[in-house]
Enzyme design. Sequence first.
Site, PDB file in Angstrom:
ATOM      1  N   TYR A 172       0.113  -9.349 -14.260  1.00 33.02           N
ATOM      2  CA  TYR A 172       0.888  -9.278 -13.009  1.00 33.02           C
ATOM      3  C   TYR A 172       2.381  -9.215 -13.287  1.00 33.02           C
ATOM      4  CZ  TYR A 172      -3.066  -9.434  -9.931  1.00 33.02           C
ATOM      5  OH  TYR A 172      -4.216  -9.082  -9.259  1.00 33.02           O
TER       6      TYR A 172
ATOM      7  N   ARG B  80       3.095  -5.702 -13.828  1.00 34.51           N
ATOM      8  CA  ARG B  80       3.116  -4.959 -12.554  1.00 34.51           C
ATOM      9  C   ARG B  80       4.380  -5.291 -11.752  1.00 34.51           C
ATOM     10  NH1 ARG B  80      -2.329  -5.507  -9.345  1.00 34.51           N
ATOM     11  NH2 ARG B  80      -1.149  -4.170  -7.955  1.00 34.51           N
TER      12      ARG B  80
ATOM     13  N   HIS C  53      -2.922  -7.053   1.612  1.00 33.23           N
ATOM     14  CA  HIS C  53      -3.419  -7.605   0.336  1.00 33.23           C
ATOM     15  C   HIS C  53      -2.388  -8.500  -0.334  1.00 33.23           C
ATOM     16  CE1 HIS C  53      -6.527  -4.120   0.021  1.00 33.23           C
ATOM     17  NE2 HIS C  53      -6.931  -5.082   0.812  1.00 33.23           N
TER      18      HIS C  53
ATOM     19  N   SER D 186      -7.636   5.674  -0.849  1.00 38.67           N
ATOM     20  CA  SER D 186      -8.970   6.244  -1.103  1.00 38.67           C
ATOM     21  C   SER D 186      -9.971   5.805  -0.037  1.00 38.67           C
ATOM     22  CB  SER D 186      -9.471   5.808  -2.482  1.00 38.67           C
ATOM     23  OG  SER D 186      -9.488   4.386  -2.548  1.00 38.67           O
TER      24      SER D 186
HETATM   25  P1  OAD Z   1      -6.597   4.084  -4.876  1.00 41.77           P
HETATM   26  O1  OAD Z   1      -6.080   4.273  -6.255  1.00 41.77           O
HETATM   27  O2  OAD Z   1      -8.024   3.673  -4.659  1.00 41.77           O
HETATM   28  O3  OAD Z   1      -6.379   5.415  -4.046  1.00 41.77           O
HETATM   29  C1  OAD Z   1      -5.126   6.044  -4.062  1.00 41.77           C
HETATM   30  C2  OAD Z   1      -5.268   7.279  -3.195  1.00 41.77           C
HETATM   31  O4  OAD Z   1      -3.986   7.883  -3.078  1.00 41.77           O
HETATM   32  C3  OAD Z   1      -6.208   8.318  -3.804  1.00 41.77           C
HETATM   33  O5  OAD Z   1      -7.059   8.810  -2.782  1.00 41.77           O
HETATM   34  C4  OAD Z   1      -5.255   9.409  -4.315  1.00 41.77           C
HETATM   35  O6  OAD Z   1      -5.826  10.704  -4.180  1.00 41.77           O
HETATM   36  C5  OAD Z   1      -4.107   9.267  -3.355  1.00 41.77           C
HETATM   37  N1  OAD Z   1      -2.808   9.679  -3.891  1.00 41.77           N
HETATM   38  C6  OAD Z   1      -2.338   9.550  -5.151  1.00 41.77           C
HETATM   39  N2  OAD Z   1      -1.076  10.016  -5.226  1.00 41.77           N
HETATM   40  C7  OAD Z   1      -0.747  10.433  -3.961  1.00 41.77           C
HETATM   41  C8  OAD Z   1       0.409  11.004  -3.371  1.00 41.77           C
HETATM   42  N3  OAD Z   1       1.529  11.243  -4.094  1.00 41.77           N
HETATM   43  N4  OAD Z   1       0.389  11.305  -2.059  1.00 41.77           N
HETATM   44  C9  OAD Z   1      -0.723  11.073  -1.307  1.00 41.77           C
HETATM   45  N5  OAD Z   1      -1.857  10.530  -1.798  1.00 41.77           N
HETATM   46  C10 OAD Z   1      -1.858  10.220  -3.114  1.00 41.77           C
HETATM   47  O7  OAD Z   1      -5.630   3.017  -4.170  1.00 41.77           O
HETATM   48  P2  OAD Z   1      -5.837   2.323  -2.762  1.00 41.77           P
HETATM   49  O8  OAD Z   1      -6.556   3.205  -1.796  1.00 41.77           O
HETATM   50  O9  OAD Z   1      -4.519   1.801  -2.343  1.00 41.77           O
HETATM   51  O10 OAD Z   1      -6.996  -3.875  -3.446  1.00 41.77           O
HETATM   52  O11 OAD Z   1      -6.792   1.093  -3.143  1.00 41.77           O
HETATM   53  C11 OAD Z   1      -7.123   0.186  -2.100  1.00 41.77           C
HETATM   54  C12 OAD Z   1      -7.258  -1.168  -2.710  1.00 41.77           C
HETATM   55  O12 OAD Z   1      -8.177  -1.106  -3.825  1.00 41.77           O
HETATM   56  C13 OAD Z   1      -5.979  -1.709  -3.306  1.00 41.77           C
HETATM   57  O13 OAD Z   1      -5.145  -2.291  -2.346  1.00 41.77           O
HETATM   58  C14 OAD Z   1      -6.532  -2.770  -4.244  1.00 41.77           C
HETATM   59  C15 OAD Z   1      -7.740  -2.062  -4.811  1.00 41.77           C
HETATM   60  O14 OAD Z   1      -8.817  -2.953  -4.984  1.00 41.77           O
HETATM   61  C16 OAD Z   1      -6.696  -5.131  -3.918  1.00 41.77           C
HETATM   62  O15 OAD Z   1      -6.015  -5.296  -4.909  1.00 41.77           O
HETATM   63  C17 OAD Z   1      -7.265  -6.236  -3.111  1.00 41.77           C
END
Ligand code: OAD
Length: 243
Positions: free
Chosen positions: A67, A70, A119, A188
């Site tokens: 962390y 990060r 989160h 995602s």
């Molecule tokens: P992900 O890594 O699962 O998804 C990121 C999404 O952003 C993907 O669908 C990519 O295609 C898209 N992406 C990447 N770069 C981009 C850009 N420049 N413009 C638009 N889209 C882009 O991350 P999250 O969806 O945030 O939870 O994940 C959700 C949660 O899963 C996080 O908050 C975390 C993890 O478990 C916890 O830590 C509790």
Amino acid sequence: MSIPRGAISAVRDAQHVFVLTGSGVSAESGVPTFRDAQSGLWAKYDPLQLATPDAFLNDPALVWRWYRWRRELAARATPNPGHLALVRLARFVPQLTLVTQNVDGLHQKAGSRDVVEFHGNLFENRCLNENVIVTDAAECVDVPLCPDCGGPLRPGVVWFGEAIPAKPLETAIAASSQCDLFLSVGTSSAVWPAAGLADSAASNGASIIEINLEATPLTSDSHYNLVGKSGEVLPELLDCLPL
Ligand code: OAD
């Protein structure tokens, strides 16, 4: 990209916009996403070894090292045009609720207000025993300790298997059922309950717009899918509005 006229009208006419962001909105600020195969955090680390209560109890120093890494990354990052476009959007629409799954603080750094951190926040420390935010702990140790009870502090983020804090959850659920436009940006749509907020909005008649680089489980339910980088698509969308 050319933004569909219907998407522009939906934003222009919206009375209450619910924006849900994920790590994709911070990607252009240099903050890794989670699941992107090559560049995501998880390409290098096994989150189940790092982002769970058991992982912390098993090796708190290892979890703190991850962390801290990060935190340094996020602290060096600056908001990108996508974050800034959402600040502009909040000034344009009558009501905007911004719920983020991100813990990097970049929306606040960009100037967004009342950000709902679904989160938690990477930069907060919480006492493992008392579950309160602690601001006056000595940081220069492997595992910072609570000055009040002497127990270990943990990063103020939600780990796998943990509940979403009550206040952000209540706020997000209420807003998702009241909004008339749901804007999903850079997520995602894989993690619940955040991924269920769009369903709540749609069931109350809201239009759904998704901005992402790829298809997600939300794509087929979205009225508009704007495929592209949020740092490019969001400013372009704002430029189409009669600001
Ligand atoms: P992900 O890594 O699962 O998804 C990121 C999404 O952003 C993907 O669908 C990519 O295609 C898209 N992406 C990447 N770069 C981009 C850009 N420049 N413009 C638009 N889209 C882009 O991350 P999250 O969806 O945030 O939870 O994940 C959700 C949660 O899963 C996080 O908050 C975390 C993890 O478990 C916890 O830590 C509790």
